[in-house]
Each structure stands twice: as C-alpha cells, then as structure tokens.
Design an enzyme around this catalytic site. Structure first.
Site, PDB file in Angstrom:
ATOM      1  N   TYR A 279       0.160   4.016  -7.106  1.00 58.98           N
ATOM      2  CA  TYR A 279       0.268   3.064  -6.068  1.00 58.98           C
ATOM      3  C   TYR A 279      -1.133   2.848  -5.458  1.00 58.98           C
ATOM      4  O   TYR A 279      -1.585   4.116  -4.895  1.00 58.98           O
ATOM      5  CB  TYR A 279       1.297   3.339  -5.002  1.00 58.98           C
ATOM      6  CG  TYR A 279       1.575   2.369  -3.954  1.00 58.98           C
ATOM      7  CD1 TYR A 279       2.119   1.116  -3.982  1.00 58.98           C
ATOM      8  CD2 TYR A 279       1.075   2.811  -2.673  1.00 58.98           C
ATOM      9  CE1 TYR A 279       2.257   0.423  -3.000  1.00 58.98           C
ATOM     10  CE2 TYR A 279       1.205   1.807  -1.674  1.00 58.98           C
ATOM     11  CZ  TYR A 279       1.587   0.706  -1.655  1.00 58.98           C
ATOM     12  OH  TYR A 279       1.971  -0.276  -0.695  1.00 58.98           O
TER      13      TYR A 279
ATOM     14  N   ASP B 274      -8.660   7.114  -5.762  1.00 60.79           N
ATOM     15  CA  ASP B 274      -7.833   6.677  -4.623  1.00 60.79           C
ATOM     16  C   ASP B 274      -7.343   7.971  -3.658  1.00 60.79           C
ATOM     17  O   ASP B 274      -6.328   8.542  -4.339  1.00 60.79           O
ATOM     18  CB  ASP B 274      -6.831   5.637  -5.021  1.00 60.79           C
ATOM     19  CG  ASP B 274      -5.961   5.272  -3.772  1.00 60.79           C
ATOM     20  OD1 ASP B 274      -6.341   5.634  -2.605  1.00 60.79           O
ATOM     21  OD2 ASP B 274      -5.083   4.400  -4.069  1.00 60.79           O
TER      22      ASP B 274
ATOM     23  N   LYS C 145      -5.004   6.855   5.481  1.00 60.45           N
ATOM     24  CA  LYS C 145      -3.968   7.771   6.153  1.00 60.45           C
ATOM     25  C   LYS C 145      -4.627   8.813   7.187  1.00 60.45           C
ATOM     26  O   LYS C 145      -4.851   8.723   8.059  1.00 60.45           O
ATOM     27  CB  LYS C 145      -2.896   8.356   5.021  1.00 60.45           C
ATOM     28  CG  LYS C 145      -2.300   7.324   4.155  1.00 60.45           C
ATOM     29  CD  LYS C 145      -1.118   7.555   3.449  1.00 60.45           C
ATOM     30  CE  LYS C 145      -0.512   6.337   3.071  1.00 60.45           C
ATOM     31  NZ  LYS C 145      -0.345   6.143   1.739  1.00 60.45           N
TER      32      LYS C 145
HETATM   33  C1  LIG Z   1      -0.766   4.664   1.143  1.00 59.48           C
HETATM   34  C2  LIG Z   1      -1.606   4.398  -0.170  1.00 59.48           C
HETATM   35  C3  LIG Z   1      -2.301   3.322  -0.155  1.00 59.48           C
HETATM   36  C4  LIG Z   1      -2.199   2.300   0.624  1.00 59.48           C
HETATM   37  O1  LIG Z   1      -2.460   2.283   2.079  1.00 59.48           O
HETATM   38  P1  LIG Z   1      -1.938   1.579   3.295  1.00 59.48           P
HETATM   39  O2  LIG Z   1      -2.725   2.085   4.459  1.00 59.48           O
HETATM   40  O3  LIG Z   1      -0.600   1.907   3.280  1.00 59.48           O
HETATM   41  O4  LIG Z   1      -2.342   0.271   2.984  1.00 59.48           O
HETATM   42  C5  LIG Z   1      -3.060   3.170  -1.072  1.00 59.48           C
HETATM   43  N1  LIG Z   1      -3.299   4.173  -2.262  1.00 59.48           N
HETATM   44  C6  LIG Z   1      -2.679   5.524  -1.841  1.00 59.48           C
HETATM   45  C7  LIG Z   1      -2.931   6.412  -2.940  1.00 59.48           C
HETATM   46  C8  LIG Z   1      -1.430   5.296  -0.947  1.00 59.48           C
HETATM   47  O5  LIG Z   1      -0.946   6.528  -0.933  1.00 59.48           O
END
Ligand SMILES: *Cc1c(COP(=O)(O)O)cnc(C)c1O
Length: 421
Positions: A138, A233, A261
């Site tokens: 994701y 990511d 985050k």
């Molecule tokens: C949460 C998440 C995202 C998206 O971040 P948002 O601030 O919710 O848009 C992208 N990549 C990873 C790995 C995530 O856990």
C-alpha cells in the site's frame, strides 16, 4: 450507546459514516472523545489500550506534552504562511541527519502525496513510464499504485479500485514480495522501460510481512544493474525500525524514500527524500512539478521536530521490548491453545495471522482466517484493547505502553480461551 447514535448520525452526512474505510467495522466503530498516552477514551466512557496508534504516527503515545507545548506556541505565531520558515530547514536537517539516502527533502501533506510525487520524480528523472510495485503493498490511495493494494482496500474487498482507467495502471507492473525470480523476470521483460521499483521494506499494510534475509540487498543490486531507481516507502518504517528507518536497520540505501506518519508527530505530513542529483529535478530547481498550499506547514513541522527530538536510544529499546514481549506471548498462547497462527514482529511492529503457512507474501496473507481475526479483534475490544480492525493492518507499540504490557498479555490469554470455545 452514544457511539451507535453517532454512527447513525454520521451515516447521514459522511460516506459510510467514516472518512477512511479501515475505520469502519461491524456493527459500528466506537467514537473517540479523547486520547492520552497509550489510551483511547470513547464517548460511552470506555477506555482502550491502543495498539493501532492512528495507524502509526503516535509513537510517543497520545497528547505528548512536549509536542503540545511547542505546537501551542506555534499556533499563536500563525498556522500557514505560504512563505518559507526556518523550522522547515530544522526538520529537513533532522531528516537528512537520520535517513541514509536523504540529501534533499521536499515536504508534502501525506504519505499518499509523497509516493505519488516520488513516482513522478522517478519517471521524470529516468524518462521511463513503467513502475514495479509488490502485490499487497500500500502506497496510499492514488491511481498509480491502487492495484492489488493492501490496507482498507484489501480489507473491504477492493484491492483494485473502480474509477482508475486501465491506461493509468497498465504501466504498473505487479510482482510478489520476497520472490527474486519474479522480479528478475519482470525486469527482463520490460528492459529499459522501468523507472522505479517501489517497496515497503517491511510490508505493514497486509499485516506485518518481513523481507527475507538478503532480499532488500537483492532489490538494491538488481535495480542498480538495470538503472532503475529504488524507492523505499518508509511511511511506516521511517523513524520506527531505527533512527534512520528501514534503510539503516537493513543497511540498504535506496535512491529515494517516502516518509509520513511519525514525521508529523500526529499532524498531517509527508516527505520525499533522496539523492541530491535526483531530487533536484523537482521544481523549482528542476522541471518535475510538485506543489502544495500546506507543504511544510509550520504546525506539522513543529510537531515533527518535537517528536523526532524525543526518539532516543531508550525509545527504540523500549518500544521494541514491548512488542517483543507481546509477540512472544502470542506465540506461546497460540501453541498452548492450539490456535493455528503465525506471529511476526520487528522493532515496534507486530501482527498475528490466523494462518497455517509462513506469511511471506500477499497471496499467503490473503489465505488467513479473517473471520477468526475479527473474533480476536472483538474479544480484545470487549476487554479494553484496541488493535486495528483488520487482519491486514499492523499493530504498534508506543513509549507509553510500559505499564500495560503485562495487562495486555493477561487479557490475551482470556481471548485465546474464548477463541477455542
Ligand atoms: C499510510 C501509508 C501511506 C499513505 O499515507 P497517508 O498519509 O495515509 O496518505 C503510504 N505508504 C505506506 C507504506 C503507508 O503505510
């Protein structure tokens, strides 16, 4: 039941009653009144030990005093300027100091924006169209990456979302995680067409899937050999696995990384970081367009500084220890109560899969007994413990969980008893 009433009211005005799909669970989610340290308090007077922690950001627990004090001061100084500030430099310095691949930084507002812009940058820099992502990874909710996607998309049965034209995702190549051959094949079949490989170094949106020994090094080597950019990511793993995130923990340095985050200390933020030579292709120094009204927002940046300042050695030692203790208890209990399960943990991340097989990729994760997981979830909730309401999310510990680990383990024993009834 105030939560029930609020959910009925919410459904009248908010799509599905919630503003992000994963927040919904049957019969209705509890509505939060406030949060402090490791606890969430709902509108019905219930208190929950929180292992969801807003899906990652709240590593210091909720309502951290130092973050509040600094943010409060900033509020009186103004909340958005549309002009640069020194605080953006300070946070960028802290990021560059910590994250191995980071030489330049661009702050944005969310992890979604960060991966979207990082992919655009990779395409702009290489002049290539195709990207490789892993099944079940994701990277936020934008069109390039919402194919076989984890998190709420998978939980609610839409890993491929309608509304995204084939033309958009035909350049997104999917391969299974932890499978060297599949990636070699994909690269061979698309030689000189791939801009980047984007990967969650630890997959935190299909539960918690660890990379096989040497797998991330393999990703580094094969991308380098083929002039493909490697993007980590690290929206979850950044500042979590270690000060410098997964790239420090596994000693593998990507070309670009995305952060979010934890970086915002509970406020919205994201960042694209990476090698100077690549990052300079972003406008205004380069031609790849990236912009945002709230980019580098002073409130988010202030909270980020106040958060990163508190992530010392003790933080990593303790949050890891709490997660380890819970993961060990889960292993012991699943054996003792003969519940078929696999448990994974790394630093402050952990998850249990109700699954016979070792979970090394999306296909195996999907075979987990999600009904049993939801039973586990509800049994925990009844006992005042909140874990994410999905088999395909990850649990987290914060620095404030010290006093509740033992209580959690005791409650887990009751839950395992209930699961075997
Ligand atoms: C949460 C998440 C995202 C998206 O971040 P948002 O601030 O919710 O848009 C992208 N990549 C990873 C790995 C995530 O856990």
């Amino acid at each position: 039941m105030k939560s029930k009433e609020l959910f009925e009211r919410a459904k009248k005005y908010l799509v599905g009653g919630v503003n992000s799909p994963v927040r919904y669970f049957k019969p209705y989610p509890f509505f939060v009144e406030r949060a402090k340290d490791c606890y969430l308090y709902d509108v019905d007077g219930n208190k929950y030990i929180d292992y969801c922690l807003a899906y990652g950001p709240m590593v210091l627990g909720h309502a951290n005093e130092k973050v509040i004090k600094k943010v409060e001061k900033q509020l009186y100084l103004g909340t958005a300027y549309g002009c640069p500030t020194e605080k953006e430099i300070i946070l960028a310095e802290m990021v560059v100091d910590r994250v191995p691949c980071a030489e330049l930084v661009r702050f944005v507002n969310s992890g979604t924006e960060a991966t979207m812009s990082a992919i655009r940058l990779a395409r702009g820099y290489t002049g290539r169209k195709k990207i490789i992502k892993f099944d079940g990874a994701y990277h936020g909710a934008h069109d390039y990456v919402l194919v076989k996607s984890g998190s709420g998309a998978l939980t609610h049965g839409t890993p491929n979302s309608p509304g995204i034209p084939e033309e958009t995702t035909k350049n997104t190549i999917l391969v299974p995680f932890n499978d060297e051959e599949a990636l070699e094949k994909a690269i061979k079949e698309n030689r000189d067409e791939i801009a980047c490989v984007i990967v969650e170094p630890v997959m935190g949106n299909v539960g918690c899937i660890l990379p096989k020994e040497g797998y991330l090094k393999f990703l580094r080597e094969i991308t380098e050999e083929n002039n493909i950019l490697l993007i980590f990511d690290e929206v979850i793993t950044g500042f979590r696995l270690a000060r410098g995130g997964a790239q420090e923990y596994f000693n593998v340095v990507p070309d670009l990384a995305t952060l979010g985050k934890i970086l915002g200390g509970g406020f919205p933020i994201g960042a694209i970081v990476g090698k100077r030579e690549i990052m300079e292709h972003f406008s205004p120094s380069g031609k790849v367009y990236q912009a945002g009204t709230f980019n580098g927002n002073p409130v988010s940046v202030t909270a980020g500084i106040a958060t990163l300042e508190q992530l010392d050695e003790n933080f990593y030692k303790k949050t890891t220890k709490f997660a380890e203790e819970i993961a060990n208890a889960l292993k012991e209990l699943s054996e003792r109560y003969k519940v078929e399960a696999k448990i994974y943990q790394i630093a402050s991340m952990f998850q249990i899969y109700f699954n016979k097989e070792e979970v090394i990729n999306y296909d195996i994760a999907k075979k987990s007994d999600t009904e049993k997981y939801m039973k586990y979830f509800h049994e925990l909730l009844k006992r005042g413990i909140f874990v994410p309401p999905s088999q395909f999310e990850c649990c987290f510990t914060s620095i404030k969980h010290e006093e509740v680990v033992e209580e959690t383990i005791n409650k887990l024993e009751e839950v395992f008893k209930a699961l075997t009834l």
